[in-house]
Scaffold this motif. Structure first.
Motif, PDB file in Angstrom:
ATOM      1  N   UNK A 126      -0.662   9.634  -4.996  1.00  0.00           N
ATOM      2  CA  UNK A 126      -1.774   9.196  -4.580  1.00  0.00           C
ATOM      3  C   UNK A 126      -2.966   8.837  -5.464  1.00  0.00           C
ATOM      4  N   UNK A 163      -2.597   8.569  -9.540  1.00  0.00           N
ATOM      5  CA  UNK A 163      -1.799   7.339 -10.101  1.00  0.00           C
ATOM      6  C   UNK A 163      -2.328   6.233  -9.277  1.00  0.00           C
ATOM      7  N   UNK A 164      -2.500   6.396  -8.272  1.00  0.00           N
ATOM      8  CA  UNK A 164      -3.441   5.054  -7.633  1.00  0.00           C
ATOM      9  C   UNK A 164      -4.431   5.281  -7.872  1.00  0.00           C
ATOM     10  N   UNK A 165      -5.450   6.030  -6.665  1.00  0.00           N
ATOM     11  CA  UNK A 165      -7.307   5.651  -5.838  1.00  0.00           C
ATOM     12  C   UNK A 165      -7.941   5.594  -7.802  1.00  0.00           C
ATOM     13  N   UNK A 188      -6.993   5.227 -11.118  1.00  0.00           N
ATOM     14  CA  UNK A 188      -7.054   3.097 -11.530  1.00  0.00           C
ATOM     15  C   UNK A 188      -7.823   2.365 -10.736  1.00  0.00           C
TER      16      UNK A 188
END
Lengths: 280, 279
Positions: free
Chosen positions: B19, B22-24, B26
């Protein structure tokens, strides 16, 4: 004597019989009207998919399966995109459920700032609009040449599936007695044994539910996928989106009807068969 | 740290790493780009605040989201309230009618609404066939179509959230009210509605937030004529490549969502709903 007062206080009621009849129609009719609104798009798909004409319409002279037949032709692109979605959803499910199960077990056993902070982070995709994530990951993947690649799509789907899997497994863990751990540890079980042999077998229903949620999330994902794919990786939702935006081909109704049939079967099995056998 | 805790923390690492990377990251990049692209500074925000086009898009988004939320919550409450009163066998059928659209892809639903609402669609076939109107009604590719599609998308969520709340209310409270002489309307407005406030609050919050950032249904049912924030952002990225505008607007959307959540969490009803779900 029984207690009639429990049911009503008739003397206080001022409404006329007509008023009551209207109220009754309203109270029963309106909810079913709204349920009809919810179900209407589902019902419409079937006749439109069976149309005998070349364009999107209701059947005119008879029913035809031609649009279903066109789905099975490899060149129309429906089968390849189904395969693509199936592969991506399968891998994304396995990876996200494994990571989610490990996380849920670890976080359940911990207290303090770490589990609460990471929980907010992991559940953020449920609240943060996917368009914002799409912008960010598009930029990032462009930099690493990950646009329109399988790993690029799978990683994104894993991240988006994680919160659903974590919630499902967490719900299962919430019903577990924490003293189980103390019991296992006081009997001398080492940490890996506690996690894999004591806790994990107790949350298999949550893992199964999490896998279903993860699979459906990946299978249906469109907003972010739209930005990070083009030709090489065409998932089924992407194919449908392009289809709707370009033209209104009855093959879309056919593919929709297929997806609907699968959903209906799964739900019917659950609501009418599984629930009935479960509830007293 | 005890070995057991070390193991537990270790187990959380893969998900947290995924996470974060690849989430926070971006999303953090979106925030950074909004003040560095094309040049460092707040130029993007000045441009966004001064733009007529952006103002129109924001107004459309707010209006559509408010209409969607109001209609969805009202309709969902009616359905959820009826669900609680139903006999179990009837309720099973009604819940089935809620769950089927819940599980069906947003794309399939948008497509189905297009076939129903378009110029040669079922509704127009019916109303012109019956002679109610002479000209086909313009029901899709405009705001009406977007709102119909969005209400349909949100309703199953809202019904299930409110129903879960209503089903948990102790029915003896209503019996007590009735036996004390309250009329049905009084029982509804003074007992059912206040007791279901947490359910209504949660459903309102979710529907409003989802509506603000919704891309697919407005894009397909609005067909470029009713442009909401998400679609505007997507056009900036894929067509005009104005990254500064796209990331600036994304940041504003994120702040707006954060603000709504923050305000909502200050309401006791919502805090109760969330803490109730946790415990």
């Amino acid at each position: 004597m029984s207690a009639p007062a429990l049911h009503a206080a008739p003397r206080r009621r001022e409404s006329t019989p007509l008023g009551r009849a209207v109220a009754k129609v309203f109270a029963v009719g309106l909810p079913w009207l709204l349920l009809g609104f919810l179900f209407l798009p589902v019902l419409v798909l079937v006749p439109v998919a069976l149309t005998d004409r070349e364009y999107l319409s209701l059947p005119e002279h008879g029913l035809s399966l031609q649009h279903f037949a066109s789905l099975t032709e490899w060149e129309t692109g429906w089968l390849p995109s189904m395969m693509t979605s199936l592969v991506i959803a399968a891998i994304a499910t396995v990876v996200s459920v494994s990571a989610a199960a490990a996380y849920a077990l670890g976080a359940w056993a911990l207290t303090g700032w770490w589990p609460s902070l990471t929980r907010v982070m992991l559940l953020a995709p449920l609240i943060v609009p996917p368009i914002i994530y799409a912008v960010g990951i598009f930029k990032l993947w462009a930099r690493f040449s990950m646009i329109d690649t399988y790993p690029g799509v799978i990683i994104v789907h894993v991240v988006l599936c994680l919160p659903f899997a974590i919630l499902a497994i967490g719900a299962s863990l919430a019903q577990l007695d924490p003293r189980l751990i103390q019991a296992a540890r006081s009997l001398g079980a080492r940490p890996p044994t506690v996690f894999y042999k004591v806790i994990l077998p107790n949350v298999t229903p949550g893992i199964a539910a999490g896998a279903v949620f993860a699979f459906v999330t990946s299978w249906d994902e469109i907003t972010v996928t739209l930005f990070i794919t083009s030709r090489a990786v065409e998932t089924l939702p992407r194919r449908i989106f392009t289809g709707i935006a370009d033209s209104v081909d009855p093959a879309l109704a056919a593919i929709s009807a297929v997806l609907l049939a699968v959903t209906l079967l799964a739900l019917a099995a659950r609501t009418f068969w599984f629930d009935r056998s479960q509830s007293p | 740290m005890r070995p057991f805790d070390r193991w537990a923390v270790g187990l959380t690492v893969p998900a947290v790493l995924l996470t974060t990377l690849f989430y926070v990251l971006p999303i953090a990049q979106v925030l950074v780009l909004s003040v560095t692209e094309p040049a460092p500074g707040l130029a993007n925000y000045e441009q966004l605040l001064g733009s007529r086009a952006v103002a129109r898009v924001v107004m459309t988004t707010l209006e559509v989201s408010l209409w969607t939320t109001a209609l969805t919550i009202a309709a969902s409450y009616v359905v959820a309230y009826a669900l609680v009163q139903m006999r179990p066998s009837v309720r099973r059928v009604a819940l089935f009618m809620v769950l089927v659209p819940f599980w069906i892809s947003v794309l399939v639903r948008a497509f189905s609404w297009i076939t129903i609402l378009r110029r040669e669609g079922l509704v127009n076939l019916a109303v012109t066939g019956l002679g109610i109107v002479d000209e086909p009604l313009q029901l899709v590719h405009n705001r009406t179509g977007v709102i119909i599609g969005m209400v349909h998308y949100m309703m199953p969520f809202a019904v299930l959230l409110i129903y879960a709340n209503l089903a948990g209310i102790d029915r003896r409270i209503m019996q007590a009210g009735r036996s004390l002489g309250a009329r049905p309307m009084t029982v509804f407005w003074k007992l059912w509605v206040p007791l279901s406030a947490p359910g209504i609050a949660v459903a309102t919050l979710f529907v409003f937030i989802f509506s603000l950032g919704f891309l697919i249904t407005p894009t397909l049912l609005g067909a470029g004529r009713t442009v909401m924030v998400a679609e505007y952002i997507s056009v900036q990225i894929t067509n005009t490549l104005r990254w500064g505008v796209a990331t600036g607007l994304s940041t504003m959307l994120l702040v707006a969502v954060g603000f709504v959540v923050f305000i909502a969490m200050r309401q006791p009803a919502l805090r109760a709903a969330f803490s109730g779900r946790q415990g």
